[in-house]
Write a protein that holds these residues in place. Sequence first.
Motif, PDB file in Angstrom:
ATOM      1  N   ILE A 163       0.820  -1.213   0.000  1.00  0.00           N
ATOM      2  CA  ILE A 163       0.000   0.000   0.000  1.00  0.00           C
ATOM      3  C   ILE A 163       0.850   1.258   0.000  1.00  0.00           C
ATOM      4  O   ILE A 163       1.996   1.253   0.434  1.00  0.00           O
ATOM      5  CB  ILE A 163      -0.945   0.035   1.226  1.00  0.00           C
ATOM      6  N   GLY A 164       0.245   2.320  -0.516  1.00  0.00           N
ATOM      7  CA  GLY A 164       0.877   3.638  -0.471  1.00  0.00           C
ATOM      8  C   GLY A 164       0.359   4.380   0.753  1.00  0.00           C
ATOM      9  O   GLY A 164      -0.849   4.373   1.011  1.00  0.00           O
ATOM     10  N   LEU A 165       1.248   4.986   1.492  1.00  0.00           N
ATOM     11  CA  LEU A 165       0.852   5.749   2.682  1.00  0.00           C
ATOM     12  C   LEU A 165       1.019   7.234   2.398  1.00  0.00           C
ATOM     13  O   LEU A 165       2.111   7.704   2.094  1.00  0.00           O
ATOM     14  CB  LEU A 165       1.734   5.355   3.885  1.00  0.00           C
ATOM     15  N   GLY A 166      -0.090   7.960   2.502  1.00  0.00           N
ATOM     16  CA  GLY A 166      -0.090   9.389   2.213  1.00  0.00           C
ATOM     17  C   GLY A 166       0.570  10.214   3.310  1.00  0.00           C
ATOM     18  O   GLY A 166       1.211   9.695   4.224  1.00  0.00           O
TER      19      GLY A 166
ATOM     20  N   VAL B   8      -4.449  11.251   7.372  1.00  0.00           N
ATOM     21  CA  VAL B   8      -3.910   9.910   7.117  1.00  0.00           C
ATOM     22  C   VAL B   8      -2.986   9.478   8.258  1.00  0.00           C
ATOM     23  O   VAL B   8      -2.710   8.291   8.439  1.00  0.00           O
ATOM     24  CB  VAL B   8      -3.194   9.857   5.749  1.00  0.00           C
ATOM     25  N   TYR B   9      -2.572  10.429   9.069  1.00  0.00           N
ATOM     26  CA  TYR B   9      -1.810  10.115  10.295  1.00  0.00           C
ATOM     27  C   TYR B   9      -2.560   9.075  11.102  1.00  0.00           C
ATOM     28  O   TYR B   9      -1.980   8.108  11.612  1.00  0.00           O
ATOM     29  CB  TYR B   9      -1.613  11.394  11.124  1.00  0.00           C
ATOM     30  N   TRP B  10      -3.879   9.224  11.232  1.00  0.00           N
ATOM     31  CA  TRP B  10      -4.694   8.299  12.034  1.00  0.00           C
ATOM     32  C   TRP B  10      -4.784   6.921  11.369  1.00  0.00           C
ATOM     33  O   TRP B  10      -4.834   5.888  12.037  1.00  0.00           O
ATOM     34  CB  TRP B  10      -6.081   8.890  12.276  1.00  0.00           C
TER      35      TRP B  10
ATOM     36  N   SER C 191       7.456   8.311   6.180  1.00  0.00           N
ATOM     37  CA  SER C 191       8.425   7.231   6.311  1.00  0.00           C
ATOM     38  C   SER C 191       8.874   7.096   7.769  1.00  0.00           C
ATOM     39  O   SER C 191       8.905   6.004   8.349  1.00  0.00           O
ATOM     40  CB  SER C 191       9.627   7.509   5.411  1.00  0.00           C
ATOM     41  N   TYR C 192       9.127   8.232   8.399  1.00  0.00           N
ATOM     42  CA  TYR C 192       9.583   8.219   9.793  1.00  0.00           C
ATOM     43  C   TYR C 192       8.481   7.684  10.706  1.00  0.00           C
ATOM     44  O   TYR C 192       8.715   6.799  11.531  1.00  0.00           O
ATOM     45  CB  TYR C 192       9.977   9.641  10.220  1.00  0.00           C
ATOM     46  N   LEU C 193       7.264   8.187  10.504  1.00  0.00           N
ATOM     47  CA  LEU C 193       6.122   7.760  11.339  1.00  0.00           C
ATOM     48  C   LEU C 193       5.880   6.262  11.174  1.00  0.00           C
ATOM     49  O   LEU C 193       5.770   5.520  12.158  1.00  0.00           O
ATOM     50  CB  LEU C 193       4.868   8.534  10.942  1.00  0.00           C
ATOM     51  N   ALA C 194       5.860   5.790   9.927  1.00  0.00           N
ATOM     52  CA  ALA C 194       5.586   4.363   9.682  1.00  0.00           C
ATOM     53  C   ALA C 194       6.684   3.485  10.280  1.00  0.00           C
ATOM     54  O   ALA C 194       6.408   2.447  10.895  1.00  0.00           O
ATOM     55  CB  ALA C 194       5.464   4.114   8.189  1.00  0.00           C
TER      56      ALA C 194
END
Length: 222
Positions: free
Chosen positions: A21-24, A29-31, A57-60
Amino acid sequence: MNLKKLAGEKAVEYIRDGMTIGLGTGSTVYWTIRKLGELVKQREIQIRAIPTSQQTSYLASELGIPLETFAQSTELDLTIDGADEFNSSLDLIKGGGGALVREKLVAAASNRLIIVADESKAVEEIGKFPLPIEVVPFAWEVTAKRIEGLNCVPTLRRVNGCPYVSDNGNYILDCSFGYIENPAKLDRTIKLLPGVVDTGLFISMADTVIIGTSNGLKVLSK
Ligand code: DER
């Protein structure tokens, strides 16, 4: 009630085991990413993700979500992202978070694009939000003049007085067009200008918009 949280977390229900999946990028989208991180931590789902920004990237990574690049996957099952504006045709203005170039590349490589937003992002006509346009720093002043010639007021995005620099090393012009009658045509016209990398117009790209409203969730689909 946190309407962004409501919309963001709902999008996780569309993610299936084994997906890429792509993460925005952004505060809605943080939630989605936080909720996804919980499922990954509890080993309830196995996915791989391509982030649309260093911030994501850092959050994930912090949440233990396995990341990959387009070297491993050139086709994504699903991308979940936010938006600054959406209309009833699911056309979008994006780029408020400064990630529009990578967001559009990831969305374009995805079989499905789901947008998460609160009700404040819903508009009748696209254009109230100043259109972000990413431009090469070299000769940006000339590029801005050309864009101004398309009947808008371009403003160089600054942070603490310095030009904002995207993850790609470019500048962003926030351009107040007002109502945009033909967003697809404007997107094509702007991208023909020398120095323009891409625009925040995401036309005919979104399949679903999940909206957090004061009366609960609303889902728009094509
Ligand atoms: O830059 C973007 O397009 C982001 O998705 C962002 O602008 C979305 O806004 P949000 O932070 O209100 O979710």
